[in-house]
Scaffold this motif. Structure first.
Motif, mmCIF file in Angstrom:
data_model
loop_
_atom_site.group_PDB
_atom_site.id
_atom_site.type_symbol
_atom_site.label_atom_id
_atom_site.label_comp_id
_atom_site.label_asym_id
_atom_site.label_seq_id
_atom_site.Cartn_x
_atom_site.Cartn_y
_atom_site.Cartn_z
ATOM 1 N N LEU A 44 -3.746 -13.953 -9.580
ATOM 2 C CA LEU A 44 -2.604 -12.749 -9.497
ATOM 3 C C LEU A 44 -4.016 -11.229 -9.435
ATOM 4 N N ALA A 45 -3.828 -10.689 -9.385
ATOM 5 C CA ALA A 45 -4.643 -9.529 -8.118
ATOM 6 C C ALA A 45 -4.843 -8.182 -9.552
ATOM 7 N N ALA A 46 -5.044 -7.123 -9.735
ATOM 8 C CA ALA A 46 -4.680 -5.847 -9.838
ATOM 9 C C ALA A 46 -5.591 -5.247 -8.841
ATOM 10 N N TRP A 47 -4.691 -3.612 -8.285
ATOM 11 C CA TRP A 47 -5.007 -2.998 -7.598
ATOM 12 C C TRP A 47 -4.856 -1.680 -8.326
ATOM 13 N N GLY A 48 -5.726 -0.733 -7.867
ATOM 14 C CA GLY A 48 -5.144 1.408 -7.851
ATOM 15 C C GLY A 48 -4.418 1.690 -6.603
ATOM 16 N N PRO A 49 -4.028 2.992 -6.551
ATOM 17 C CA PRO A 49 -3.566 3.049 -5.507
ATOM 18 C C PRO A 49 -4.948 3.919 -4.358
ATOM 19 N N PRO A 50 -4.160 3.729 -3.309
ATOM 20 C CA PRO A 50 -5.064 4.336 -2.441
ATOM 21 C C PRO A 50 -5.260 5.585 -2.389
ATOM 22 N N PRO A 51 -6.908 5.776 -2.392
ATOM 23 C CA PRO A 51 -7.404 7.460 -2.441
ATOM 24 C C PRO A 51 -5.747 8.051 -1.919
ATOM 25 N N GLU A 52 -5.673 9.888 -2.665
ATOM 26 C CA GLU A 52 -4.474 9.873 -2.056
ATOM 27 C C GLU A 52 -5.826 11.321 -0.470
ATOM 28 N N ARG A 95 0.191 -0.969 -0.105
ATOM 29 C CA ARG A 95 0.185 0.230 -0.029
ATOM 30 C C ARG A 95 0.656 1.190 0.013
ATOM 31 N N TYR A 96 1.728 1.173 0.756
ATOM 32 C CA TYR A 96 3.153 2.415 0.680
ATOM 33 C C TYR A 96 3.236 2.464 -0.542
ATOM 34 N N MET A 97 4.105 1.438 -0.861
ATOM 35 C CA MET A 97 4.714 1.773 -2.707
ATOM 36 C C MET A 97 3.369 2.148 -3.429
ATOM 37 N N PHE A 98 2.185 1.282 -3.318
ATOM 38 C CA PHE A 98 1.696 2.023 -4.620
ATOM 39 C C PHE A 98 0.899 3.207 -4.444
ATOM 40 N N ASP A 99 1.105 3.874 -2.830
ATOM 41 C CA ASP A 99 1.134 5.127 -2.429
ATOM 42 C C ASP A 99 1.833 6.246 -3.056
ATOM 43 N N GLU A 138 -7.400 10.032 1.611
ATOM 44 C CA GLU A 138 -8.111 9.096 3.106
ATOM 45 C C GLU A 138 -6.851 8.127 2.976
ATOM 46 N N VAL A 139 -5.605 8.103 4.465
ATOM 47 C CA VAL A 139 -5.494 7.791 5.072
ATOM 48 C C VAL A 139 -4.743 6.691 5.160
ATOM 49 N N ALA A 140 -6.254 5.809 5.855
ATOM 50 C CA ALA A 140 -6.253 4.092 5.649
ATOM 51 C C ALA A 140 -7.181 3.846 4.986
ATOM 52 N N ALA A 141 -7.359 4.136 3.946
ATOM 53 C CA ALA A 141 -8.550 3.280 3.050
ATOM 54 C C ALA A 141 -7.678 2.635 2.549
ATOM 55 N N PRO A 142 -8.377 1.297 1.443
ATOM 56 C CA PRO A 142 -7.514 0.565 1.252
ATOM 57 C C PRO A 142 -7.567 0.393 0.154
ATOM 58 N N CYS A 143 -6.409 0.133 -1.165
ATOM 59 C CA CYS A 143 -5.703 -0.223 -2.320
ATOM 60 C C CYS A 143 -7.471 -0.752 -2.933
ATOM 61 N N PRO A 144 -8.493 0.488 -4.096
ATOM 62 C CA PRO A 144 -9.134 -0.174 -4.714
ATOM 63 C C PRO A 144 -9.292 -1.423 -5.779
ATOM 64 N N ARG A 145 -9.347 -2.749 -5.846
ATOM 65 C CA ARG A 145 -9.096 -3.964 -6.354
ATOM 66 C C ARG A 145 -10.203 -3.105 -8.055
ATOM 67 N N LEU A 146 -8.917 -3.442 -8.711
ATOM 68 C CA LEU A 146 -10.117 -3.665 -10.432
ATOM 69 C C LEU A 146 -10.334 -4.891 -11.391
ATOM 70 N N LEU A 147 -10.609 -4.556 -11.878
ATOM 71 C CA LEU A 147 -11.568 -6.295 -12.677
ATOM 72 C C LEU A 147 -10.122 -6.840 -13.085
#
Length: 196
Positions: free
Chosen positions: A171-179, A144-148, A181-190
């Protein structure tokens, strides 16, 4: 890139090249030397779909680059645990490779969409003191830190584990967490696979 995709589309050939290298790393690792496999994803975004056309491997300078050593020592290890003092933990892309890959993307009419990296079943094969956090294709707090920090729109995790039928992958794909929202999870992409 201003558009946040809702879907990641990747071809089997591009994915196969990554999984082949990831499996070699996985099979060669030891509890003291975790596997390290990372690549950048090149492609385009259109109408909410990030189409990955190429997977480009890069050199990991995590153990040699002064900026990487400082970041892991002063920020990452204190925040995410002493396991990140091991220079085999984490990835820091060579700036020379990053420039080379950016140029390659420009030539191909593409851009760097994000990255893909390996998660092994470290809770099973790692050292006993590191088996508390169950690893999967889900992002860890470090991911999450890296994606953010990278803010790439597509972040794939390839999870490998051994079982009675051999090594399997998820395998899973994720977007970065919302900028905002401090503790928000990364959104999962289809995640979809191109069969053409």
């Amino acid at each position: 890139m201003n558009v946040t995709p809702h879907t990641a589309l990747i071809g089997f050939d591009a994915l196969k090249s990554f999984i082949s290298v990831a499996r070699d790393e996985y099979e060669a690792c030891t509890p003291q030397e975790p596997p390290s496999c990372f690549a950048l994803l090149l492609g385009t975004v259109d109408d909410g779909v990030a189409a990955v056309t190429s997977v480009q491997f890069a050199t990991n300078v995590r153990a040699t680059d002064p900026m990487a050593l400082e970041e892991f020592s002063s920020s990452i290890a204190p925040c995410f645990g002493s396991a990140y003092r091991n220079p085999r933990r984490g990835f820091w892309c060579s700036s020379k490779d990053l420039i080379r890959i950016h140029r390659q993307a420009d030539r191909d009419g593409a851009e760097i969409l994000g990255s893909i990296h390996l998660h092994p079943d470290w809770h099973r094969i790692g050292p006993p003191e590191e088996r508390g956090l169950r690893i999967s294709e889900e992002p860890t707090p470090m991911d999450r830190y890296m994606f953010d920090n990278s803010r790439y729109p597509v972040n794939m995790i390839c999870y490998l584990e051994s079982g009675p039928q051999g090594v399997s992958a998820a395998l899973a794909a994720w977007g970065p967490p919302p900028e905002d929202e401090v503790a928000a999870p990364c959104p999962r992409l289809l995640l979809r696979f191109s069969v053409s």
